[in-house]
Enzyme design. Sequence first.
Site, PDB file in Angstrom:
ATOM      1  N   ARG A  56       0.681  -1.296  -0.376  1.00 45.09           N
ATOM      2  CA  ARG A  56       0.248   0.199   0.323  1.00 45.09           C
ATOM      3  C   ARG A  56       0.595   1.404  -0.218  1.00 45.09           C
ATOM      4  NH1 ARG A  56      -4.478   0.722   4.753  1.00 45.09           N
ATOM      5  NH2 ARG A  56      -2.452   1.018   5.919  1.00 45.09           N
ATOM      6  N   ARG A 109      10.212  18.017  -7.873  1.00 43.78           N
ATOM      7  CA  ARG A 109      11.347  18.360  -9.410  1.00 43.78           C
ATOM      8  C   ARG A 109      12.657  19.068  -7.785  1.00 43.78           C
ATOM      9  NH1 ARG A 109       9.959  19.896 -14.507  1.00 43.78           N
ATOM     10  NH2 ARG A 109       8.928  21.404 -13.029  1.00 43.78           N
ATOM     11  N   LYS A 156      -2.409   6.919   1.657  1.00 43.73           N
ATOM     12  CA  LYS A 156      -2.252   7.206   2.712  1.00 43.73           C
ATOM     13  C   LYS A 156      -1.156   8.702   2.830  1.00 43.73           C
ATOM     14  CE  LYS A 156      -2.120   4.830   6.900  1.00 43.73           C
ATOM     15  NZ  LYS A 156      -3.224   5.451   7.581  1.00 43.73           N
ATOM     16  N   GLU A 189     -15.835   7.060   6.846  1.00 41.86           N
ATOM     17  CA  GLU A 189     -15.070   7.086   7.878  1.00 41.86           C
ATOM     18  C   GLU A 189     -14.551   7.576   8.873  1.00 41.86           C
ATOM     19  OE1 GLU A 189     -11.123   6.046   6.543  1.00 41.86           O
ATOM     20  OE2 GLU A 189     -11.104   7.511   5.491  1.00 41.86           O
TER      21      GLU A 189
HETATM   22  N1  PXG Z   1      -8.699   5.021   7.422  1.00 43.22           N
HETATM   23  C1  PXG Z   1      -7.939   6.406   7.729  1.00 43.22           C
HETATM   24  C2  PXG Z   1      -8.050   7.774   6.876  1.00 43.22           C
HETATM   25  C3  PXG Z   1      -6.500   5.545   8.232  1.00 43.22           C
HETATM   26  O1  PXG Z   1      -5.510   6.684   8.434  1.00 43.22           O
HETATM   27  C4  PXG Z   1      -7.270   3.635   9.151  1.00 43.22           C
HETATM   28  C5  PXG Z   1      -8.576   3.689   8.076  1.00 43.22           C
HETATM   29  C6  PXG Z   1      -7.315   2.237   8.809  1.00 43.22           C
HETATM   30  O2  PXG Z   1      -6.712   1.789   7.649  1.00 43.22           O
HETATM   31  P1  PXG Z   1      -5.654   0.326   7.969  1.00 43.22           P
HETATM   32  O3  PXG Z   1      -5.356   0.090   6.982  1.00 43.22           O
HETATM   33  O4  PXG Z   1      -4.827   0.651   9.524  1.00 43.22           O
HETATM   34  O5  PXG Z   1      -6.967  -0.740   9.002  1.00 43.22           O
HETATM   35  C7  PXG Z   1      -6.585   4.847   8.384  1.00 43.22           C
HETATM   36  C8  PXG Z   1      -5.210   4.399   9.182  1.00 43.22           C
HETATM   37  C9  PXG Z   1      -3.751   6.945  14.304  1.00 43.22           C
HETATM   38  C10 PXG Z   1      -3.618   6.254  13.197  1.00 43.22           C
HETATM   39  O6  PXG Z   1      -2.489   7.283  15.086  1.00 43.22           O
HETATM   40  C11 PXG Z   1      -4.296   6.060  12.151  1.00 43.22           C
HETATM   41  C12 PXG Z   1      -3.907   5.195  11.428  1.00 43.22           C
HETATM   42  C13 PXG Z   1      -3.546   4.151  11.041  1.00 43.22           C
HETATM   43  C14 PXG Z   1      -2.057   4.431  12.757  1.00 43.22           C
HETATM   44  C15 PXG Z   1      -3.231   4.966  13.683  1.00 43.22           C
HETATM   45  O7  PXG Z   1      -4.316   7.919  14.793  1.00 43.22           O
HETATM   46  N2  PXG Z   1      -4.807   5.052  10.212  1.00 43.22           N
END
Ligand code: PXG
Length: 298
Positions: A56, A109, A156, A189
């Site tokens: 990812r 760049r 991300k 979300e």
């Molecule tokens: N949506 C968003 C916008 C995220 O940033 C998720 C969904 C969940 O994705 P995963 O692949 O982790 O199941 C994320 C992930 C934090 C923190 O400090 C946030 C994430 C991961 C780790 C820590 O709030 N976000």
Amino acid sequence: MRESREPLVYIDGELYPKSQAKISVFDHGLLYGDGVFEGIRVYDGVIFKLKEHVDRLYNSAKVLRLKIPMSKDAMTDEIIKTVRANGFKDAYIRLVVTRGVGDLGLDPRKCGRPSIIIIVEYLEPILGRGEREYGASVIISSTRRDPVYATSHEVKSLNYLNSIFAKIEAIEAGADDAIMLDSRGFVSEATGANLFIVRDSKLYTPPVTAGILPGITRAVVIEIAGKLGIPVIERDLTPVELMTADEAFVTGTGAELAPIGFINKLPINDGRPGPIFRRLLEEFNKVKRDPSNGVKVL
Ligand code: PXG
């Protein structure tokens, strides 16, 4: 679980104690949020879903035309080495690739080599452990999720202001977190976690077209539900469907599985974690410690 010595942070091939881990103020990761990241957990010495996270990261970088100066295999090795150097069996890894040092203009760049940062720390589940008596309280944020035709959260990136606006609104309202609607008004979300609801013993979750990050924990939960014979339907959800759900919960690397008890102060059922959530959490707690779901390093 906390170690007394300072964690070691990897920056561009070297390990530094946390207090010495620094990068340039001219890095475009700081100046413009230009970069990508991943959050990954280590459970009992196994880096959970490491391949999925590395894949990812490279996909996020590809869309931003950010050329990571290292192959996926080499990146995987550096992550493993950094976790080993820290020696934490249960940890949280923050993997960051910035655009690198440039001048004060946007033009990527002008930046030299992208910087690679690997932080290994301990992190309690955000929103508390799933075993809590009452679910988290959330608001529906007035800030809408960035649309898929703009700074989509499918990438991300280091640009998290969209989520931070919503988080600030939640804090000011005395809530734990915020649920964001997409640009059309459908449910998207949470600020850093994906959302599921339960209606009539079926799971529902918004699709990627609702501006979500396609979460790795979300995919694991969908797989677990399949094994348990719980139907999963991916479709747009209205705010009313969310507020009148039988159960609601969020999923993410930071949050793991966390139940939602209240939305805009309205309880979801009696505000306590529901039966389907509890079954999924029990199975997730097994899956996350299964070495076949990750890479054993310690
Ligand atoms: N949506 C968003 C916008 C995220 O940033 C998720 C969904 C969940 O994705 P995963 O692949 O982790 O199941 C994320 C992930 C934090 C923190 O400090 C946030 C994430 C991961 C780790 C820590 O709030 N976000």
